[in-house]
Design an enzyme around this catalytic site. Structure first.
Site, PDB file in Angstrom:
ATOM      1  N   ASP A  41      26.837 -39.273 -27.810  1.00 13.47           N
ATOM      2  CA  ASP A  41      27.013 -40.225 -26.713  1.00 13.47           C
ATOM      3  C   ASP A  41      27.324 -39.510 -25.406  1.00 13.47           C
ATOM      4  OD1 ASP A  41      29.583 -39.598 -27.941  1.00 13.47           O
ATOM      5  OD2 ASP A  41      30.444 -41.015 -26.515  1.00 13.47           O
TER       6      ASP A  41
ATOM      7  N   GLU B 287      32.405 -40.263 -28.749  1.00  9.60           N
ATOM      8  CA  GLU B 287      33.444 -39.291 -28.415  1.00  9.60           C
ATOM      9  C   GLU B 287      34.076 -39.605 -27.078  1.00  9.60           C
ATOM     10  OE1 GLU B 287      34.959 -35.485 -26.545  1.00  9.60           O
ATOM     11  OE2 GLU B 287      33.380 -36.874 -25.890  1.00  9.60           O
TER      12      GLU B 287
END
Length: 483
Positions: free
Chosen positions: A78, A145
């Site tokens: 991400d 994350e």
């Protein structure tokens, strides 16, 4: 035509460009996760994809490395989604508009996602190659994350055999990261009431700030637009009577806020006093942040006479009290590691809705007790004002390991390749290593990566030459891990 076709190493940048074509902001990872699965399937590699969209891809050892301990390569899929106000881009649907200039890759007004797309590209290029020498590999690519290390927290580590763990989420070539801060997201919700108000409607906007990563740049004396807005509103009431209609700044608690906007109501006679106060404060702030964030700009725009639902005077004072007392920036430096920020906080998200003030801060510390004490301070402030407090996405610090054979081997390889010592450092930013370290007994971790600038901002760039050098170093490290 490939934008990155002339960048070396070609396969790394091929995959980086492919990743950039796929929307992959935090919370929107299904498409990129499925891409990784399809990559594994097409090459006959075993894989695991869990319900969160975390992916693990396995590759057998190359010839001569069958008896070597398994190595884990890890990064996250991400990215932080930020853009300049003038850029038309939908991160949920659009790929990135990347370009190359002066040896750097950028995304033309949006974040690039080099953090951590380059880690994924490294991993895929290694997995597809039949030429690279390496032990058996477990390439772990986690989700979300950037919004609390959620993928690393939720992943089932029983699918992993390796205990040598190379994280590819750092942004400083020549540095080996061996410890990091833990953190949490501190969310305050303070109820407000509104009353009808009429007068001249003004928009006040703080802009021109540098922003940056709330861990890596928190020691750079960069201003927070949300904190400055609090100073503005508190100071303004000493000059004119006003009422607050709206307030909003930032969208990520791990990014130092670059812009913050408020709408207020004043009498027609006091419009010029607001503008004068704004101009004076702008000059004083630019002087205060000379050399670190001197582009601070305050824009006051007249929106005409209007009748609005503004904050009740008591609610207005609650909002001002919160903004003037919420901790921001460095709270304590490490007493054991020179130059290391131990504890900090960043008010990254501020939004005034119809019935509440929502504020979200990223709290970081390499000392768990200090992190919790700072959280308690924000909780008490919130509850004092009649609000509700919540902690989300708490993650542990990655503690320094005195005995680390992996670290020693990577230092040795660096010395052999470059004829100098790498920087072996602890950092204040949060990494997933802490969660894996806590969940997997005996884990030996090191983090590395190529040079990037201004991550988590629309000015983010990835250094092409550095990416190649770190790639070559990583391959040498893998080749050295034969026993």
């Amino acid at each position: 035509m490939s934008v990155l076709e002339n960048c070396e190493p070609k396969r790394v940048f091929h995959y980086f460009e492919e990743i950039c074509k796929i929307p992959h902001g935090s919370g929107n990872t299904k498409q990129i996760s499925d891409y990784l699965v399809q990559f594994a399937k097409s090459r006959g590699l075993k894989y695991v994809q869990d319900e969160m969209n975390n992916v693990v891809i396995y590759k057998p050892a190359s010839a001569g490395y069958e008896d070597a301990p398994v190595v884990i390569l890890q990064g996250h899929m991400d990215m932080v989604c930020e853009k300049r106000p003038d850029v038309d881009h939908d991160f949920t649907k659009d790929g990135l508009n990347i370009s190359v200039k002066d040896g750097y890759i950028s995304a033309n007004g949006t974040t690039l996602g080099g953090d951590d797309g380059i880690a994924v590209a490294y991993g895929l290029a290694i997995l597809e190659s039949d030429e690279i020498k390496h032990p058996a590999l477990e390439v772990v690519v986690t989700v979300d994350e950037e919004i609390g290390l959620l993928g690393a927290e939720g992943i089932d580590c029983s699918v992993l055999k390796g205990r040598r763990f190379i994280n590819l989420d750092s942004e400083a070539e020549g540095s080996l990261w061996i410890s990091c801060a833990g953190g949490a997201t501190a969310i305050s919700r303070i109820p407000v009431q509104r009353v009808e108000a009429e007068g001249e409607k003004l928009q006040v906007k703080f802009c021109g700030l540098l922003g940056g990563h709330s861990g890596a740049e928190i020691d750079k004396n960069r201003a927070s637009a949300n904190i400055l807005m609090g100073k503005f509103l508190y100071g303004l009431k000493k000059h004119v009577y006003y009422e607050i209609i709206s307030l909003e700044g930032g969208s990520k608690d791990n990014a130092i806020t670059r812009e913050s906007t408020a709408e207020i109501i004043v009498s027609k006679e006091e419009v010029e006093a607001v503008k004068s106060y704004a101009a004076n404060l702008e000059n004083r702030l630019r002087e205060e942040y000379t050399g670190t964030d001197e582009g601070i700009t305050i824009i006051v725009t007249e929106l005409g006479n209007s009748k609005e639902m503004a904050l009740h005077p008591t609610s207005r004072e609650k909002v001002l009290f919160y903004l003037m007392n919420i901790p921001f920036g460095i709270q304590k430096m490490s007493g054991t590691i020179e130059g290391l920020v131990e504890t900090s906080t960043n008010l990254g998200i501020l939004k005034l809705t119809e019935d509440e003030l929502l504020a979200s801060s990223g709290v970081r510390s390499s000392v768990e007790a200090a992190r919790d004490a700072l959280s308690d301070k924000i909780e008490y402030l919130t509850e004092f004002l009649g609000g509700d407090y919540e902690v989300k996405g708490s993650y542990p610090a990655w503690e320094y390991r005195k005995v680390s054979p992996l670290r020693d081997k990577m230092v040795e390889v660096y010395r052999q390749e470059y004829g100098e010592e790498p920087k072996v450092v602890a950092i204040h930013a949060g990494l997933e290593c802490g969660l894996f370290y806590k969940k997997m007994e005996g884990l030996d971790c090191v983090s590395l990566g190529p040079n990037m600038k201004d991550i988590h901002t629309s000015e983010e760039v990835l250094d092409i030459a550095s990416t190649e050098r770190v790639w070559n170093y990583l391959l040498k490290v893998l080749e050295s891990l034969k026993d």
